[in-house]
Design an enzyme around this catalytic site. Structure first.
Site, short mmCIF file in Angstrom:
data_model
loop_
_atom_site.label_atom_id
_atom_site.label_comp_id
_atom_site.label_asym_id
_atom_site.label_seq_id
_atom_site.Cartn_x
_atom_site.Cartn_y
_atom_site.Cartn_z
CB ALA A 101 44.26 61.48 21.26
CB SER A 102 45.22 62.01 26.72
OG SER A 102 44.81 61.75 28.04
CB ALA A 103 39.53 61.20 26.04
CB SER A 104 37.43 62.16 30.55
OG SER A 104 36.45 61.62 29.67
CB VAL A 105 36.78 57.24 30.23
CG1 VAL A 105 35.83 58.02 31.10
CG2 VAL A 105 36.33 57.26 28.79
CD GLN B 112 46.68 57.13 28.29
OE1 GLN B 112 46.38 58.01 29.10
NE2 GLN B 112 47.91 56.60 28.23
CB VAL B 113 44.18 56.95 21.07
CG1 VAL B 113 44.43 56.19 19.77
CG2 VAL B 113 42.69 57.06 21.35
CE LYS C 163 37.99 55.55 23.24
NZ LYS C 163 36.71 55.99 22.61
CG ASP D 88 30.17 64.01 19.40
OD1 ASP D 88 29.90 65.21 19.19
OD2 ASP D 88 30.97 63.63 20.28
#
Length: 677
Positions: A243-247, A249-250, A264, A410
């Protein structure tokens, strides 16, 4: 030899000048009675010293007290008096300059020269980025939003079409401005208590899909975080991220002991980019709150500051590791109604503490699919099994909020994992809320009031949970809460009901503490995830059924007895002395000796304030008296004590110096206040 002698003489003169400057600066700081910066004190002292030297030379020549070569023609003590007076008044003028500088630009309001030089490059980068973000907003039709327009926060002066266009323009601006602004928009979309529905609905569609960084860029970051090569910690490390996020990635990996884990890792340069964007966001927020009515109504500076604090915490993976430990402890150990130990309702991955750090987090790998992408997996389950999954998630959330006090804040579908065997897991513990016992009891009372259709009790519980202002119209709030209770009991959408609840208390002027707001948002997000697990799931009914046994665990007879015992232990010494004190009071009353003594100004802060005030009044009187006496003496002649020098004007100049110094101190006190001395 002459060259060496000249060099030594110059060195001595330089050292003497530096020593004098330091002495003058230190004396100025002391006399001012305020934390004046050393740089400005030194600069003003140097300017005063230079001006005094020039004025002294020119004045003595004009008065005939010195020859052209500078040698005095008067008695040495007369020249010494003239030098002392000139430098004393130069010192006084320097104090006045420092006072004006402190009033206009207080010490600390501007960066020091070395900090300014270091931040110059960063400032240019921020300025370019700021101009870029503003240009994006103008391109999407938000040019008027950066001016002091007439829009109000509720959009009442806009048509529906104009409100929709503004919402879409804001969404597109944040989307094009980059991942930090996208995350800010996503945070704003949850603040339905502050923002109009058109804004929150538009911002809820923001997506932070970010392409993953290539392994060639990520590997150095992993090595730097580990402090050693990757193969010394992991038997396998997948270069392609899960997975990839803004700050961050995993990546999937396997430890040397064979355990499957996920890693992470923070993106290279993410922290620097986020700090620049947060600085820009802060500048925009301050400008909007200053120049626009809707910015002030929304409190955009507070929103931006809260988001910045949350995002900075997200950049520190040690905080997420602590949150994971706390949630795991809260959910791993639980008991049924009979006190028997049970397994966890939901699974929280374990943290591999060794290689984890600020920019790298290693977690146990859970086998499953996020609820948002688990439609195929869920389709193979029966309706009863799916309802049981949703009920398990609701019960786990209620246990976190009401019993443990530590909860996942969340719970959107991407953070709930559907695992084989009918189990659920939680991901991404970067956002965790915490409630103390008083808040948990008040929240439980609110749930019981909703279950009992008791608007008065629900209002009382809310006022205990929140921060009511003075002069609150409780009756009007009760009526509004009563309507919301009916909506909740009728099966209306929980998300809409909680949003209406937050908006109602906000309109009434009731402040919502951040952790309480996080609990409300967690319940609101829970509904959407539960309905993905089981379509048509009634969250209100499930929460009503499952909260009763949890509330009985929250407030028990044993717990009340234990708390009462603890409080009595604290009172035990006083209780032992109580009979003797009562006997003494009764005896004094019988014999007429009973008196009550009230000590004025018992508080040390009050005494310090009054002492400082008296000192300033006395100083002011002395300063005025000194200046009046100085004027009288300066206008008198008096006996001659030296060539061209009379006694009374000489004494008047000295008194004027003392009075002026005292006036400067009084003005510093008046403008800065006693608490900032």
């Amino acid at each position: 030899m002459q060259l060496v002698s000249g060099f030594l003489g110059g060195l001595v003169a330089f050292a003497a000048t530096v020593a004098m400057l330091v002495l003058l600066a230190a004396t100025a700081r002391r006399v001012m009675g305020a934390p004046v910066g050393w740089v400005r004190a030194g600069v003003v002292s140097f300017a005063g010293l230079t001006a005094a030297s020039a004025a002294l030379t020119a004045g003595m020549r004009a008065a005939g007290w010195a020859r052209a070569d500078g040698t005095p023609t008067v008695e040495p003590w007369v020249a010494l008096v003239a030098v002392a007076l000139v430098f004393a008044w130069a010192f006084v003028l320097g104090l006045c300059v420092l006072l004006v500088l402190e009033l206009l630009v207080p010490t600390g309001s501007l960066p020091s020269p070395w900090r300014a030089a270091r931040g110059l490059r960063q400032g240019r980068r921020e300025t370019r980025r700021y101009a870029q973000v503003v240009a994006i907003g103008v391109r999407h039709g938000l040019g008027g939003a950066f001016r002091g327009g007439a829009r109000r926060a509720d959009g009442s002066r806009l048509s529906r079409a104009e409100t929709d266009r503004f919402a879409l323009g804001l969404r597109d601006t944040l989307s094009d401005a980059g991942v930090t602004f996208v995350k800010f928009g996503q945070t704003l979309s949850t603040r339905r208590d502050l923002l109009p529905p058109a804004i929150t609905d538009a911002l809820a569609t923001l997506q932070d899909d970010v392409p993953p960084a290539p392994w060639a860029q990520v590997e150095p970051a992993v090595v730097a975080a580990l402090g050693r090569p990757v193969d010394e910690v992991f038997a396998r490390f997948d270069p392609e991220p899960i997975a990839s996020a803004s700050v961050g990635q995993v990546h999937g990996a396997r430890l040397l002991d064979g355990r499957e884990v996920v890693v992470k890792v923070q993106r290279p340069g993410a922290r620097e980019q986020v700090e620049v964007d947060l600085a820009i966001l802060g500048r925009l927020a301050r400008r909007l709150e200053r120049d626009t009515a809707w910015g002030r109504a929304w409190g955009v500076v507070a929103l931006a500051d809260g988001f910045a604090a949350s995002l900075r915490e997200e950049l520190d993976y040690t905080a997420e590791a602590e949150n994971t430990f706390a949630l795991r402890a809260a959910l791993d150990v639980r008991t049924d109604d009979d006190g028997a130990s049970q397994g966890p309702l939901v699974v929280v991955p374990d943290v591999v503490a060794g290689p984890s750090g600020r920019t790298l987090l290693v977690l146990e790998r859970l086998d499953g699919v996020p609820a948002g992408r688990a439609a195929t997996l869920l389709a193979s389950s029966s309706a009863g099994d799916r309802a049981e999954l949703a009920e398990r998630l609701v019960r786990a959330t209620l246990e976190q909020v009401l019993v443990a006090g530590t909860f996942h804040a969340d719970l959107h579908p991407g953070n709930v994992l559907v695992m084989p065997g009918g189990r659920l897991g939680l991901l991404d513990m970067g956002s965790v809320g915490r409630l103390g016992e008083p808040e948990r009891i008040a929240l439980g009372a609110l749930l019981m009031a909703v279950d009992g259709d008791d608007a008065v009790a629900a209002t009382d519980a809310l006022l205990e949970l929140l921060e009511p202002p003075r002069g609150l119209d409780v009756r009007s709030l009760e009526r509004a809460i009563g309507q919301l209770v009916l909506r909740l009991r009728s099966g209306a959408g929980t998300e809409a009901a909680f949003a209406a609840l937050l908006r109602t208390v906000h309109d009434a002027g009731v402040a919502v503490p951040p952790q309480v707001a996080a609990a409300f948002r967690s319940f609101a997000a829970l509904e959407g995830t539960a309905r993905l697990l089981s379509p048509g799931f009634d969250l209100v009914a499930a929460a009503r059924d499952q909260s009763r046994p949890l509330l009985s665990r929250l407030v028990t007879v044993d717990g009340l007895r234990r708390k009462a015992t603890q409080q009595l232990l604290g009172f035990a010494p006083e209780l032992e002395r109580l009979p003797r004190r009562v006997t003494r009071i009764v005896g004094d009353l019988e014999q007429g000796r009973f008196t009550v003594t009230v000590r004025a100004l018992a508080d040390s802060d009050d005494r310090a304030f009054l002492t400082g005030l008296v000192q300033q009044v006395v100083m002011t009187l002395i300063a005025v008296a000194a200046l009046v006496a100085a004027v009288v003496l300066l206008t008198s002649e008096g006996p001659v004590v030296g060539e061209g020098l009379r006694l009374y004007p000489l004494l008047g100049a000295g008194l004027a110096f003392v009075g002026t110094v005292l006036v400067v101190r009084v003005l510093v006190f008046a403008f800065r206040g006693p608490g900032r001395r």
